[in-house]
Scaffold this motif. Structure first.
Motif, short mmCIF file in Angstrom:
data_model
loop_
_atom_site.label_atom_id
_atom_site.label_comp_id
_atom_site.label_asym_id
_atom_site.label_seq_id
_atom_site.Cartn_x
_atom_site.Cartn_y
_atom_site.Cartn_z
N ARG A 177 0.83 -1.19 0.00
CA ARG A 177 0.00 0.00 0.00
C ARG A 177 0.87 1.25 0.00
O ARG A 177 1.78 1.39 0.82
CB ARG A 177 -0.92 -0.01 1.22
N ASP B 119 -2.39 6.30 2.59
CA ASP B 119 -3.49 6.08 3.52
C ASP B 119 -4.79 5.98 2.74
O ASP B 119 -4.94 6.53 1.64
CB ASP B 119 -3.60 7.24 4.51
N LYS C 40 -2.76 3.65 6.44
CA LYS C 40 -2.36 2.48 5.66
C LYS C 40 -1.71 1.41 6.53
O LYS C 40 -1.65 0.24 6.13
CB LYS C 40 -1.41 2.89 4.53
N PHE D 202 -4.32 -1.07 7.01
CA PHE D 202 -5.07 -1.23 5.76
C PHE D 202 -5.85 -2.54 5.71
O PHE D 202 -6.95 -2.60 5.17
CB PHE D 202 -4.10 -1.15 4.57
#
Length: 658
Positions: free
Chosen positions: A556, A559, A631, A634
């Protein structure tokens, strides 16, 4: 650096008629390496990319012209791009130069270097001029000949830009870059400040031969990768800059939020004699209530203006012209509504902000570049209004203006002096329950179990309703039935034989917060129930409508950022056919959530069922109550999104009773 799409857009504006640079500009003699005939080296990994920017140089120079006795702004930009694939060639094999009526390019050169070291410079004969559809703005197109896989496309140019004390330069695009440099040069008497977002800080300004220089030099800038549930454009590395100090003004900071507050308030509330008469004319025609609940009075004024005036970005903001032509830009709508509310004695604050989807408002850096959009805030009700957005109504702002901050400006009076005070404050996001897309569906299986009759009701409020409700009156009558059927087919894809199809709350000017857009129908489906040997398969999960799958395999980047908070509530009813039982009703029980409060989590997907005899009622609730999520957690967010996607695939098995 600007994002590269299908062409390189070089905006040319406010240039002197003569194609001659002032000789004492820092980069007046800028050129590429005339002796270079070989491509710059790249790694094997970089050679696999569609394209790679090998040099990205941008220099902005604020230049005091002694002959004209004014300040001018020049930009010099230099790019070297390696194209490794057909896609890369398509992106970079031409340079499009829009030429405004007020000026022309000062200097521009372009060339290619082939894998074999062949250098080919673009000639003047290769330049073509195009016109836009209105025939106003001209374009010069440089076709870059000799581009093949492995070639370099190199160009540099100098142009004069419109003078502005604030600016933004984007340093990151979907193409990876090396040797990225940004610099801002100004006379020593002018002190600019710059803030870099999503990257290292610019170097402290220094004085060189009577000039100040701000510089940022980066060895590499990674490509910006698209990512679901993220404001990717807002995550681009960029530089915001502003003129902060003038030598003859001493330590007094220039263009502060206080200055902006005074300027915006004066612009949006002052009325000339003709404008005051124009506003009086609007009030006389509108016959607005002067008593009653405040929210109703606010909404009545908004509704009148938005139903009787047209949004036109090219229209004059002067209220005499606005009232005469019934056309206004966003600022004109704000000015008019502000005047109407002041006449009605309704207290408000002006709010100015930017979109968080592109460049979120930063109250800690007072560049007026963030002052993009106007809103009104009513302290007595705690609600906002978007004056220049005709599709919105009191209580709603465009989602990208919310979940951030803005400059709130309140008028003050000291004796006979009218002034303004500004404060940076939060603009909250609309709560999830105000933006819903609810589905209520009852399925009745036919006697032969070959077809199903479906009663389907969809209700859209808040942001989901904005996609259709404000525009309903503009849709041709012949297209409306088709549109409603398509909406119902998003839940029952093979829907046919619509025996009833009705829509509610489509009158002009309705607020989707108080009157949701509702579609009701009775239809048939042949595929909800499939026969599989002695049993039947009921594809109940499809009745949620299409769901997003979030099966991200790469690490990822950003965010989580949702467009807005939202809620989904689905109720599904069906009766198990006589002589049959459902084998796997427990598959309907799902409880996935994220957030510290288990009773009211930030995100959740919950489904359950109740069976009474042969009748089954399934309730599915899905909530996204928070715009942003880190994140680092996540996986918890992804679990909620994928719970909905997984439910979409649930199939109930109907077995014959023994």
């Amino acid at each position: 650096m600007r994002p590269f799409l299908l062409a390189i857009l070089l905006l040319i504006a406010v240039a002197a008629p003569a194609q001659v640079l002032p000789p004492n500009l820092v980069h007046a003699g800028y050129s590429w390496d005339e002796k270079r005939h070989q491509r710059l080296p790249i790694s094997a990994q970089e050679a696999e990319l569609p394209a790679l920017i090998l040099r990205d140089f941008t220099s902005l120079e604020f230049y005091f012209d002694p002959g004209r006795k004014n300040l001018r702004l020049f930009a010099t930009e230099h790019r070297i791009v390696r194209v490794n694939s057909s896609d890369g060639i398509e992106r970079f094999n031409k340079i499009v130069v829009p030429v405004l009526e007020s000026g022309a390019a000062v200097a521009i050169r372009a060339r290619t270097i082939s894998p074999r070291g062949e250098v080919r410079e673009v000639q003047a004969a290769d330049m073509k001029e195009l016109k836009d559809q209105e025939g106003g703005r001209g374009f010069q197109v440089f076709a870059v000949d000799g581009v093949e896989k492995g070639s370099e496309v190199e160009y540099y140019y100098t142009r004069e830009r419109p003078l502005n004390h604030f600016g933004r330069e984007v340093l990151q695009s979907e193409t990876a870059a090396r040797d990225v440099t940004f610099e801002l040069i100004s006379p020593a008497a002018l002190t600019f400040e710059a803030r870099v977002y999503h990257g290292p800080a610019a170097a402290v300004d220094s004085t060189q031969a009577g000039r100040r220089v701000l510089r940022l030099a980066l060895k590499s800038v990674p490509a910006l990768r698209d990512e679901a549930f993220a404001s990717v454009l807002a995550q681009r590395m960029r530089v915001e800059y502003k003129l902060a100090y003038l030598a003859d003004k001493g330590p007094a900071r220039q263009f502060t939020w206080a200055d902006a507050s005074q300027y915006v308030y004066r612009t949006m509330t002052a009325l000339g004699k003709g404008e005051a008469k124009a506003v009086a004319k609007v009030l006389a025609a509108a016959k607005l209530p002067t008593a009653g609940p405040l929210p109703e009075r606010i909404a009545a004024a908004e509704n009148y203006v938005k139903l009787n005036f047209n949004l036109d970005d090219n229209a004059s903001p002067d209220l005499t012209r606005v009232v005469a032509t019934r056309n206004a830009p966003e600022a004109g709508f704000c000015h008019l509504l502000a005047a109407v509310y002041r006449s009605l004695g309704i207290d408000f604050e002006l709010v100015v902000t930017s979109g968080r989807d592109d460049a979120p408002f930063d109250g800690g850096f007072d560049t007026w570049n963030f002052l993009d959009h106007f809103a009104l805030y009513f302290p007595a009700t705690g609600q906002f209004l978007a004056p220049g957005r005709p599709e919105y109504r009191y209580g709603m702002l465009p989602a990208e203006w919310t979940a951030g901050s803005g400059l709130f400006i309140k008028g003050t009076t000291l004796g006979n002096t009218v002034s303004a005070v500004g404060q940076v404050k939060d603009i909250p996001a609309l709560a999830a329950e105000h933006s819903s897309h609810d589905i209520d569906v009852t399925v009745a299986f036919g006697p032969d179990l070959g077809t199903s009759t479906v009663q389907l009701r969809q209700s859209l409020s808040g942001y989901p309703a904005l996609e259709i409700q404000p525009y309903w009156a503009l849709i041709p009558e012949a297209k409306r039935t088709e549109l409603l059927e398509q909406l119902q087919k998003s839940v029952v894809p093979d829907a046919s034989n619509f025996q009833r199809l009705a829509v509610r709350n489509v009158e002009r000017g309705l607020s989707p917060l108080s009157k949701p857009f509702i579609v009701e129908s009775q239809l048939e489906s042949a595929t909800l129930l499939d026969k599989a040997g002695p049993r039947y398969l009921f594809k109940i999960g499809t009745l949620l409508g299409p769901q997003t799958e979030l099966y991200q395999t790469e690490e990822r980047q950003f965010d989580v950022e949702n467009d807005h908070n939202r809620r989904y509530l689905r109720t599904i009813r069906f009766e198990v056919p006589a002589g049959y039982a459902v084998r796997n009703l427990k598959d309907l029980n799902v409880d996935v959530k994220a957030g510290p409060d288990a009773a009211k989590p930030d995100f959740d997907f919950r489904s359950s069922y109740v069976q009474q005899g042969q009748a089954v009622t399934v309730t599915v609730a899905e909530n996204y109550r928070r715009v942003r999520w880190p994140k680092t957690d996540f996986e918890a967010f992804r679990a909620v999104v994928n719970a909905a996607a997984n439910f979409n695939k649930v199939v109930l098995v109907l077995d014959k009773k023994s």
